[in-house]
Design a protein around this motif. Structure first.
Motif, short mmCIF file in Angstrom:
data_model
loop_
_atom_site.label_atom_id
_atom_site.label_comp_id
_atom_site.label_asym_id
_atom_site.label_seq_id
_atom_site.Cartn_x
_atom_site.Cartn_y
_atom_site.Cartn_z
N UNK A 156 -25.29 19.40 6.77
CA UNK A 156 -24.30 20.46 6.92
C UNK A 156 -23.03 20.04 7.63
N UNK A 157 -22.88 18.77 7.92
CA UNK A 157 -21.69 18.30 8.61
C UNK A 157 -20.44 18.33 7.74
N UNK A 158 -19.30 18.49 8.39
CA UNK A 158 -18.00 18.48 7.72
C UNK A 158 -17.41 17.07 7.85
N UNK A 159 -17.02 16.49 6.74
CA UNK A 159 -16.50 15.12 6.73
C UNK A 159 -15.02 15.16 6.35
N UNK A 160 -14.17 14.76 7.31
CA UNK A 160 -12.73 14.69 7.06
C UNK A 160 -12.26 13.26 7.33
N UNK A 161 -11.17 12.89 6.68
CA UNK A 161 -10.63 11.53 6.83
C UNK A 161 -9.16 11.61 7.21
N UNK A 162 -8.79 10.85 8.24
CA UNK A 162 -7.39 10.71 8.65
C UNK A 162 -7.11 9.22 8.68
N UNK A 163 -6.23 8.78 7.78
CA UNK A 163 -6.09 7.35 7.54
C UNK A 163 -4.67 7.00 7.14
N UNK A 164 -4.36 5.71 7.24
CA UNK A 164 -3.10 5.21 6.73
C UNK A 164 -3.24 4.63 5.33
N UNK A 165 -4.41 4.81 4.71
CA UNK A 165 -4.54 4.58 3.28
C UNK A 165 -4.19 5.89 2.56
N UNK A 166 -4.04 5.81 1.24
CA UNK A 166 -3.66 6.99 0.49
C UNK A 166 -4.88 7.80 0.05
N UNK A 167 -4.67 9.11 -0.10
CA UNK A 167 -5.77 10.03 -0.41
C UNK A 167 -6.49 9.64 -1.70
N UNK A 168 -5.74 9.18 -2.69
CA UNK A 168 -6.33 8.82 -3.98
C UNK A 168 -7.36 7.71 -3.82
N UNK A 169 -7.01 6.68 -3.06
CA UNK A 169 -7.95 5.57 -2.85
C UNK A 169 -9.14 5.99 -1.99
N UNK A 170 -8.90 6.83 -1.00
CA UNK A 170 -9.99 7.30 -0.13
C UNK A 170 -11.00 8.10 -0.95
N UNK A 171 -10.51 9.02 -1.79
CA UNK A 171 -11.40 9.79 -2.66
C UNK A 171 -12.20 8.87 -3.57
N UNK A 172 -11.52 7.88 -4.16
CA UNK A 172 -12.19 6.91 -5.03
C UNK A 172 -13.32 6.19 -4.30
N UNK A 173 -13.03 5.71 -3.08
CA UNK A 173 -14.02 4.94 -2.32
C UNK A 173 -15.24 5.79 -1.98
N UNK A 174 -15.03 7.05 -1.62
CA UNK A 174 -16.15 7.92 -1.29
C UNK A 174 -16.98 8.25 -2.54
N UNK A 175 -16.32 8.47 -3.66
CA UNK A 175 -17.07 8.76 -4.87
C UNK A 175 -17.91 7.56 -5.30
N UNK A 176 -17.35 6.36 -5.16
CA UNK A 176 -18.08 5.15 -5.54
C UNK A 176 -19.30 4.91 -4.65
N UNK A 177 -19.17 5.26 -3.37
CA UNK A 177 -20.22 4.91 -2.41
C UNK A 177 -21.09 6.07 -1.95
#
Length: 219
Positions: free
Chosen positions: A102-123
């Motif tokens: 039930x945890x909420x997972x947020x990302x704050x990064x200097x990479x771009x949102x598109x790549x972050x979403x891709x990496x999470x979907x892959x892994x």
């Protein structure tokens, strides 16, 4: 769980990307933009990203013009698009278990949102609940408090329900600006001075993903 929401950095916290992607792309850009300059070592590059930060390295240290910044971005984009980084061993299992509970997972990064979403979907087979990446306007990027304030507002969270996890000073500074707890991601540290600073200034410091997993999933 100790926290309702994890605010995760991406590069060198969740994925091993600086040695394999960000650093070599920057070196390639410098060959064209500053051909007379001795190439930065990996340690020098990481030190500049730690303090004063990547934007400041480009604008204030190397004095990139707007056109040069655009060229550097183009090279970096080609690297990030062509080579998804690996998650650190054990991190995808950790974050999937945290999400399942039930945890909420947020990302704050200097990479771009598109790549972050891709990496999470892959892994992980899901995308984070919110992402604040490089594609934001500069005054809304980390270390500005804007991402944390927006996350707390969106999910109706109190400060004690949130933990920021990052390997570098901009994430620490962002957490401190909002008075939320901060965990240092020590598993990527290769520079003793950075490791020492983060250990001394973090609320928690974890040398391995496994030690962080044990902490975050304990009741």
């Amino acid at each position: 769980m100790k926290y309702s929401c994890l605010i995760l950095d991406h590069d060198d916290t969740v994925v091993k990307s600086t040695p394999d992607i960000h650093y070599p792309s920057f070196v390639e850009a410098l060959k064209t933009l500053r051909p007379e300059m001795e190439p930065l070592s990996l340690e020098e590059f990481v030190s500049y990203c730690f303090n004063p930060g990547f934007s400041e390295l480009c604008k204030d240290v190397l004095k990139f013009s707007k056109v040069e910044q655009e060229y550097q971005y183009k090279i970096w984009k080609s690297y990030t698009n062509s080579k998804p980084p690996d998650f650190y061993s054990g991190f995808s299992e950790l974050i999937k278990e945290y999400k399942k509970l039930g945890g909420i997972v947020c990302v704050v990064s200097h990479s771009e949102s598109e790549q972050i979403s891709r990496d999470y979907m892959l892994n992980c087979n899901f995308t984070p609940d919110l992402i604040f990446g490089w594609d934001l306007e500069e005054h809304h990027r980390k270390p500005n408090p804007y991402p944390i304030l927006e996350i707390m507002k969106k999910f109706n969270l109190d400060k004690h329900e949130v933990l920021v996890v990052d390997d570098l000073k901009p994430g620490l500074d962002m957490a401190r600006s909002c008075n939320v707890e901060f965990a240092g991601a020590g598993w990527s540290h290769i520079i003793p001075d950075i490791k020492k600073y983060m250990k001394n200034n973090s609320d928690y410091y974890f040398p391995t993903v496994e030690s962080f997993k044990e902490f975050i999933l304990s009741k």
